[in-house]
Design a protein around this motif. Structure first.
Motif, PDB file in Angstrom:
ATOM      1  N   ASN A  54       2.750  57.669  15.379  1.00 16.42           N
ATOM      2  CA  ASN A  54       2.765  56.636  16.733  1.00 16.42           C
ATOM      3  C   ASN A  54       3.643  55.485  16.611  1.00 16.42           C
ATOM      4  OD1 ASN A  54       1.831  58.586  18.495  1.00 16.42           O
ATOM      5  ND2 ASN A  54      -0.426  57.521  18.399  1.00 16.42           N
ATOM      6  N   GLU A  55       3.305  54.651  15.520  1.00 16.77           N
ATOM      7  CA  GLU A  55       3.978  53.506  15.295  1.00 16.77           C
ATOM      8  C   GLU A  55       5.287  53.718  14.734  1.00 16.77           C
ATOM      9  OE1 GLU A  55       1.652  51.843  12.041  1.00 16.77           O
ATOM     10  OE2 GLU A  55      -0.249  51.398  13.217  1.00 16.77           O
ATOM     11  N   LEU A  56       5.721  54.556  14.041  1.00 15.10           N
ATOM     12  CA  LEU A  56       7.096  55.025  13.603  1.00 15.10           C
ATOM     13  C   LEU A  56       8.165  55.306  14.944  1.00 15.10           C
ATOM     14  CD1 LEU A  56       9.231  55.579  11.536  1.00 15.10           C
ATOM     15  CD2 LEU A  56       8.282  57.873  11.182  1.00 15.10           C
ATOM     16  N   GLN A  57       7.380  56.183  15.790  1.00 15.34           N
ATOM     17  CA  GLN A  57       8.152  56.654  17.050  1.00 15.34           C
ATOM     18  C   GLN A  57       8.313  55.358  18.059  1.00 15.34           C
ATOM     19  OE1 GLN A  57      10.252  58.833  18.362  1.00 15.34           O
ATOM     20  NE2 GLN A  57       8.892  60.710  18.306  1.00 15.34           N
ATOM     21  N   ARG A  58       7.162  54.672  18.228  1.00 11.01           N
ATOM     22  CA  ARG A  58       7.335  53.577  18.828  1.00 11.01           C
ATOM     23  C   ARG A  58       8.512  52.545  18.372  1.00 11.01           C
ATOM     24  NH1 ARG A  58       2.839  52.362  19.460  1.00 11.01           N
ATOM     25  NH2 ARG A  58       2.512  53.094  21.560  1.00 11.01           N
ATOM     26  N   TYR A  59       8.586  52.234  17.150  1.00 13.40           N
ATOM     27  CA  TYR A  59       9.668  51.455  16.532  1.00 13.40           C
ATOM     28  C   TYR A  59      11.105  52.343  16.662  1.00 13.40           C
ATOM     29  CZ  TYR A  59      12.356  49.032  13.126  1.00 13.40           C
ATOM     30  OH  TYR A  59      13.832  48.119  12.517  1.00 13.40           O
ATOM     31  N   ILE A  60      11.137  53.395  16.482  1.00 18.19           N
ATOM     32  CA  ILE A  60      12.590  54.079  16.850  1.00 18.19           C
ATOM     33  C   ILE A  60      12.775  53.888  18.322  1.00 18.19           C
ATOM     34  CG2 ILE A  60      13.520  56.320  17.003  1.00 18.19           C
ATOM     35  CD1 ILE A  60      11.845  57.261  14.608  1.00 18.19           C
ATOM     36  N   ILE A  61      11.955  54.222  19.199  1.00 20.14           N
ATOM     37  CA  ILE A  61      12.292  54.071  20.614  1.00 20.14           C
ATOM     38  C   ILE A  61      12.756  52.814  21.028  1.00 20.14           C
ATOM     39  CG2 ILE A  61      11.296  54.220  22.841  1.00 20.14           C
ATOM     40  CD1 ILE A  61       9.665  56.668  21.889  1.00 20.14           C
ATOM     41  N   GLU A  62      12.061  51.780  20.369  1.00 14.69           N
ATOM     42  CA  GLU A  62      12.171  50.339  21.067  1.00 14.69           C
ATOM     43  C   GLU A  62      13.590  49.817  20.380  1.00 14.69           C
ATOM     44  OE1 GLU A  62       8.575  48.294  20.187  1.00 14.69           O
ATOM     45  OE2 GLU A  62       7.694  49.117  21.988  1.00 14.69           O
ATOM     46  N   ASN A  63      13.968  50.402  18.985  1.00 21.39           N
ATOM     47  CA  ASN A  63      15.191  49.881  18.490  1.00 21.39           C
ATOM     48  C   ASN A  63      16.354  50.321  18.442  1.00 21.39           C
ATOM     49  OD1 ASN A  63      14.001  47.153  16.601  1.00 21.39           O
ATOM     50  ND2 ASN A  63      12.532  48.803  16.949  1.00 21.39           N
ATOM     51  N   ASN A  64      16.715  51.559  19.272  1.00 18.05           N
ATOM     52  CA  ASN A  64      17.761  52.164  19.764  1.00 18.05           C
ATOM     53  C   ASN A  64      18.130  51.923  21.112  1.00 18.05           C
ATOM     54  OD1 ASN A  64      17.589  54.972  21.186  1.00 18.05           O
ATOM     55  ND2 ASN A  64      16.097  55.020  19.548  1.00 18.05           N
ATOM     56  N   ARG A  65      19.415  51.699  21.517  1.00 13.26           N
ATOM     57  CA  ARG A  65      19.932  51.115  22.841  1.00 13.26           C
ATOM     58  C   ARG A  65      19.250  52.110  23.927  1.00 13.26           C
ATOM     59  NH1 ARG A  65      25.653  50.572  24.351  1.00 13.26           N
ATOM     60  NH2 ARG A  65      26.121  52.635  23.400  1.00 13.26           N
ATOM     61  N   TRP A  66      19.008  53.362  23.978  1.00 15.67           N
ATOM     62  CA  TRP A  66      19.024  54.045  25.009  1.00 15.67           C
ATOM     63  C   TRP A  66      17.494  54.891  24.713  1.00 15.67           C
ATOM     64  CZ3 TRP A  66      22.056  53.157  28.065  1.00 15.67           C
ATOM     65  CH2 TRP A  66      23.657  52.847  27.549  1.00 15.67           C
ATOM     66  N   GLY A  67      16.699  54.336  23.813  1.00 13.25           N
ATOM     67  CA  GLY A  67      15.223  54.609  23.653  1.00 13.25           C
ATOM     68  C   GLY A  67      15.181  56.239  23.422  1.00 13.25           C
ATOM     69  N   ILE A  68      15.724  56.527  22.503  1.00 10.25           N
ATOM     70  CA  ILE A  68      15.753  58.178  22.072  1.00 10.25           C
ATOM     71  C   ILE A  68      14.866  58.156  20.933  1.00 10.25           C
ATOM     72  CG2 ILE A  68      17.120  60.069  21.397  1.00 10.25           C
ATOM     73  CD1 ILE A  68      19.642  58.771  22.438  1.00 10.25           C
ATOM     74  N   PRO A  69      13.883  59.334  21.272  1.00  9.04           N
ATOM     75  CA  PRO A  69      12.872  59.609  20.094  1.00  9.04           C
ATOM     76  C   PRO A  69      13.194  60.232  19.055  1.00  9.04           C
ATOM     77  CG  PRO A  69      12.252  60.909  22.214  1.00  9.04           C
ATOM     78  CD  PRO A  69      13.798  59.807  22.506  1.00  9.04           C
ATOM     79  N   ALA A  70      12.664  60.328  18.044  1.00 11.82           N
ATOM     80  CA  ALA A  70      12.980  61.183  17.168  1.00 11.82           C
ATOM     81  C   ALA A  70      12.113  62.554  16.720  1.00 11.82           C
ATOM     82  CB  ALA A  70      12.937  60.401  15.682  1.00 11.82           C
ATOM     83  N   LEU A  71      12.631  63.315  16.201  1.00 10.00           N
ATOM     84  CA  LEU A  71      12.037  64.734  15.717  1.00 10.00           C
ATOM     85  C   LEU A  71      11.346  64.472  14.429  1.00 10.00           C
ATOM     86  CD1 LEU A  71      14.423  67.155  16.616  1.00 10.00           C
ATOM     87  CD2 LEU A  71      12.381  66.717  18.062  1.00 10.00           C
TER      88      LEU A  71
END
Length: 754
Positions: A105-122
């Protein structure tokens, strides 16, 4: 008044202008279709952001919790995530499920908040004994599941895998394997479902349906997507050696290797496909557009993404030697249809610079990014990217999941031999049993006692290890005479011995680069195992062998000397308890061999469905045939087959036949039996298999009960690739065989007419 009219007129004009402008769709709008959302997002991405959506890295480069349980990322990971990322492999794999869910959850939140378009990761895992992560239910390996001949059971097992993985915060699984495994030298044999096309197809499709929650579990956040692998022919490596070439006839490829993959796409709707390490007749799979685009997409209509195997796009240059440079390798993979580059820093990372020289490549990049984004939308990650931590504890290692692991074990154990009905043993008879051998576990005696209670006295001793258990390249240990003496003396004190023999994760495993070995040049049991058996047998007391292994072994001495053999392959965390329940008669064994057991490595290739002409002659100084045939497995009861019937002696391309057989339990215990249907084409325009499995049903019968088991024969079962390399239905005579194995059956005939 004039001013008001002017304002009103201006407003009217502006409204007309607004209506004439195209409405910009927002990719965050969940009311849009998935394709609309993809097309709304894709144009926003820079070239570098697009390429980031085509790469996966492993969490071991710096994704972890710090000492306070908070997310800790390495500088390398932080740099990689600035533009977003397609996915990350195995985040949180070594911590329990709740901690992993929190981390992800923390990792996904970091990814979403730190790329321009809020794209989640698999977040990606694998599954060979259940979810390959700490704290999940440990099931038996796929080849053990195949021995159950129970697709419905396999689907339930993989349903648990999908649920437990999603609750950890995972989204995709680089499993199951749709490969056929016909060479026991190959160290990865136990990762797949056996040697047969039909059995593998049934197991793979049900595994995918399970892990994906019948596809419905993807978007509602309960399950993960499957990545069927390795496309195609991976299990057919020459010499059984990982990374070796694959030489396979186009006809065999189409008729035997392709069907499990085709069914994974068309029937099970797998979200992903992984390409094969190898080549096919000289064409590297990762650079093969005919395979990855022509077959997968044009012929079969696959819409998901194709991911490379580990670093394999780059290896087109530095290993396969089919590309002139790393950039050329990247272009080959891209043009062939590889959408995601797994791990490599020297492949798709070059694409932004390559596009500057060749702008047309961006169209192919867009093609791949669409597929990746589509997968993320299917999984609902843009709308619901996080895990409810309150659900994790209830859903991972649930009591029902643990019971399912035990059920799967019981249906997968195969009784290969039972001389003089030595099994089952009586639980209420006061005897002393020796549990001996190199495959004995520390808790085996405890698990046996949980079944028998205190009425049975146990002596337990492992005695010796097979290897030094070094992870990369384990070495066999020297014969330990003192250990053999000790085991023999313990057996002297017992009324009977149960020997735990075979192989383990060090004698059969994946062979990696960097000199990590896992394949074998022989398939005999290693070390002093045969000697141990012979010494214990010479004591004149019953000897039961529990065979544990991850590859088929030529168990000549075991088959000859043991009074009873239970083949358990590699079972769940409860495997020894399940084995004890079989040994002491709580359940009758019902597993069947998903492979042929050869007498010698010299017989390879040696699967039951080889062409009939392969069986013309045997070898000097070797008994003909296998030790045990495909589909073989005994029971504690006797099943009688009789009264085979067929609804018509003719079939056409527009009709079906029904064939039936009466199966009777002639014993005094309830038991399960796998009724198997094989079809043989008597004369073909090309040489045909000796027989092919085309149906099976697992039934349970009470003592004295009879049941008529019915199968449909359709024209699809009779298709094969003809002289012109096209699928044909060839008129002629066929034999249908129904029985308890590929060598024991009743038969009848029918004719195919145009």
């Amino acid at each position: 008044m004039k001013l008001k009219l002017k304002i009103a007129a201006a407003a009217f004009v502006m409204s007309l202008v607004a209506c004439s402008q195209p409405i910009t769709k927002d990719y965050k709008d969940a009311s849009l279709s998935i394709d609309e959302r993809v097309e709304a997002l894709l144009p926003k991405l820079s070239l570098e952001e697009k390429v980031a959506q085509m790469r996966i890295f492993h969490a071991n480069i710096g994704v972890e919790h710090d000492e306070n349980g908070n997310l800790k990322l390495s500088k390398k990971v932080i740099e990689k995530l600035k533009l977003g990322i397609a996915g990350i492999k195995n985040p949180g794999e070594h911590i329990d499920a709740i901690a992993a869910a929190k981390l992800n959850n923390e990792l996904q939140r970091y990814i979403i908040e730190n790329n321009r378009w809020g794209i989640p990761a698999l977040f990606v895992t694998e599954s060979y004994n259940g979810v390959d992560a700490a704290g999940c239910t440990k099931f038996g390996r796929p080849i053990a599941s195949a021995a159950s001949f129970n697709p419905e059971l396999v689907q339930r097992q993989w349903d648990v895998v999908g649920r437990e993985a999603r609750l950890r915060g995972m989204h995709m699984c680089h499993s199951p394997e749709a490969d056929l495994v016909r060479d026991p030298r190959f160290g990865r044999m136990s990762e797949a479902f056996g040697e047969d096309t039909y059995l593998t197809t049934q197991m793979v499709t049900n595994a995918i349906k399970g892990v994906q929650g019948n596809y419905e579990g993807l978007g509602n956040g309960t399950h993960i997507g499957a990545v069927a692998k390795h496309f195609a022919g991976y299990g057919q490596v020459l010499g059984g050696s990982n990374f070796a070439a694959i030489e396979i006839s186009p006809r065999t490829l189409i008729d035997e290797i392709y069907p499990p993959f085709e069914a994974a796409i068309k029937e099970a709707k797998t979200l992903g496909i992984m390409a094969s390490h190898g080549d096919i007749n000289g064409v590297a799979s990762h650079g093969n557009p005919e395979l990855l685009t022509g077959v997968l997409r044009d012929d079969w209509g696959f819409e998901g993404y194709v991911v490379s195997d580990s670093n394999d796009i780059a290896r087109l240059f530095y290993f396969m030697n089919v590309a002139e440079s790393p950039e050329a390798a990247a272009q080959m993979g891209l043009e062939a249809g590889i959408d995601i580059d797994l791990y490599a820093e020297d492949s798709y990372a070059y694409l932004p610079e390559m596009v500057k020289k060749n702008p047309e490549l961006e169209k192919l990049i867009d093609r791949s990014v669409r597929r990746v984004l589509r997968t993320k939308f299917i999984l609902g990650l843009f709308d619901n990217p996080y895990i409810n931590l309150d659900e994790v504890k209830k859903g991972v290692r649930a009591v029902s999941s643990l019971e399912l692991a035990k059920e799967s074990d019981l249906e997968s154990i195969i009784l290969l031999k039972n001389e003089n009905d030595v099994l089952p043993l009586a639980k209420n008879k006061s005897i002393k049993v020796a549990l001996l051998g190199p495959l004995l576990k520390e808790n085996t005696q405890e698990l046996f006692k949980s079944v028998t209670g205190e009425s049975i006295e146990y002596l337990a001793e492992k005695g010796f290890q097979l290897t030094d258990e070094k992870v990369g390249a384990p070495k066999l240990l020297d014969r330990d005479g003192a250990a053999l003496d000790k085991l023999e003396n313990m057996a002297k004190k017992a009324d009977l011995s149960i020997l735990f023999l075979g192989g383990d994760e060090f004698t059969s495993k994946e062979a990696f680069f960097n000199n990590a070995l896992g394949d074998r040049a022989t398939i005999d049991p290693v070390g002093a195992q045969d000697e141990l058996l012979e010494r214990i047998k010479a004591l004149g007391k019953p000897v039961i062998v529990v065979l544990k292994h991850r590859r088929t072994l030529s168990i000549n001495t075991i088959a000859d000397q043991a009074d009873a053999i239970l083949d358990t392959w590699d079972l769940s965390e409860f495997g020894d308890q399940s084995t004890a329940r079989i040994i002491f008669g709580e359940v009758s064994p019902s597993g069947k061999l998903p492979v042929t057991v050869p007498r010698s490595i010299g017989q390879l290739p040696f699967h039951y469905s080889m062409k009939e002409i392969n069986y013309k002659k045997g070898y000097l100084f070797l008994e003909d045939g296998p030790i045990y045939p495909f589909g073989y497995g005994l029971s504690y009861t006797k099943f009688r087959y009789s009264d085979i019937k067929i609804s018509n002696t003719e079939i056409t391309p527009n009709s079906e036949l029904e064939v039936s057989v009466l199966v009777t339990n002639e014993g005094d215990i309830k038991a399960k039996e796998v009724v198997q249907m094989y079809i043989k084409d008597k004369i073909g325009s090309v040489t045909r298999p000796d027989k092919e499995l085309k149906g099976f049903k697992k039934i349970e019968l009470a003592p004295g009960e009879s049941r008529t088991v019915k199968f449909k024969i359709t024209h699809k079962m009779l298709e094969f690739t003809g002289l012109k390399m096209e699928k044909i239905l060839e008129p002629g005579d066929y034999i249908v065989k129904i029985g308890t194995s590929s060598q024991e059956y009743l038969e009848t005939t029918f004719k195919l007419k145009n």
